[in-house]
Design an enzyme around this catalytic site. Structure first.
Site: not given
Length: 340
Positions: A61, A250, A56, A254-255, A89
């Site tokens: 981006y 964001s 995606d 997962a940091a 998109k």
């Protein structure tokens, strides 16, 4: 039964099968900090080798950069293009400032736009009209180097994004934009369309306006934010598949130690940090990384066809693949649900 990365899941009416895990390409545009092309291509290579076949991207981006990088990889390295499902998109056009060209004023600051550290030299112009979406589709074909695109998501339409301009942008979409997408689908140039947003209300209202196939909902159905549950139930009843994006909110879920703590594209507040710490402690009691619970959580909802994860490097992809396929006991889900 544990879901595997490469497991195919159906987007009903679109005649598409998405892999259970997809790769989002936002980071390749330089989200938060620069990403060199070699790292982006290495991440794509690792994803392909792991069995990921849904990719995606969006014109936004990196202001075109991510589409260029994904297109290059799929054309030059992936080989069997027929196995790749690509979504991008519409709703933003990339305008190039130059002498003698009058560009519209800078759009209001989008709360979901963190900026691009090494994006291309374009200015984004919102346009959700019939002509605007047709041109956006054509431009993405050029950047991706593909004659067709599988899924088109109407990007960042909604009240939080556009504020006082929302009514005008919504009228553009419902007065002509959706018709453009329907014509592209009927012509076989795309297989399906929907919305790609951070706002649940936009998807809710769009399902009343057009025959959607699939929507990308970012950040609103996660371990940390389950506010999208009601719209997922409505989507299921309408046979609209959901791709769950922003599942790490964001990055906060997962940091790694010492890394940035971002939530909804901004530095996380103390309250969010405390909530994440509680979730991490629950996971630690079962010897499960918080990221593993975060990446698997959305697929517990029957409306979700696929989970989309971002990455800045091959290591990021490998970590997400490992987390996605890790066994998680039911007892952990019970405790996480109780803590929600």
């Amino acid at each position: 039964m544990q879901v595997k990365v490469s497991q195919r899941r159906t987007v009903g009416r679109a005649g598409l099968e998405l892999t259970a895990l997809g790769l989002g390409c936002a980071a390749f545009g330089g989200l938060y900090r620069p990403v060199v092309a070699g790292d982006a291509l290495a991440a794509l290579r690792t994803a392909w080798q792991a069995g990921i076949r849904h990719f995606d991207t969006a014109p936004m981006y990196g202001l075109g950069r991510a589409e260029h990088l994904l297109g290059h990889f799929l054309r030059e390295e992936a080989g069997d293009l027929a196995k790749a499902v690509v979504s991008t998109k519409v709703g933003r056009l990339m305008a190039l400032p130059r002498p003698g060209r009058d560009l519209p004023p800078e759009p209001p600051k989008n709360p979901f736009d963190a900026g691009w550290s090494n994006g291309l030299g374009f200015r984004e112009v919102f346009d959700y009209s019939y002509d605007g979406l047709m041109r956006s589709f054509d431009d993405s074909q050029q950047r991706l180097g593909r004659s067709g695109i599988d899924l088109l998501f109407v990007h960042d339409i909604g009240r939080l994004t556009h504020g006082e301009r929302h009514e005008r942008t919504w009228e553009d979409l419902t007065g002509g934009g959706f018709r453009a997408l329907q014509e592209l689908r009927e012509a076989g140039l795309i297989k399906g369309f929907g919305l790609g947003v951070n706002e649940t209300r936009a998807i809710d209202e769009a399902m009343n306006e057009a025959d959607l196939d699939c929507c990308l909902l970012a950040g609103r159905y996660t371990l940390l934010d389950r506010s999208g549950a009601d719209v997922l139930a409505k989507a299921k009843s309408r046979d609209v598949a959901i791709v769950a994006g922003g599942i790490y909110n964001s990055g906060i879920l997962a940091a790694r130690a010492g890394a940035d703590r971002k939530f909804d594209y901004r530095d996380a507040s103390g309250e969010i940090m405390e909530r994440v710490a509680r979730l991490a402690a629950i996971c630690a009691g079962f010897d499960v990384p918080l990221g593993a619970a975060a990446i698997q959580f959305p697929l517990r909802n029957a409306a979700v066809a696929s989970v989309l994860v971002g990455a800045r490097s091959a290591d990021d992809v490998a970590t997400s693949v490992d987390w996605f396929e890790r066994e998680i006991p039911d007892a952990l889900w019970d405790e996480l649900d109780a803590a929600a």
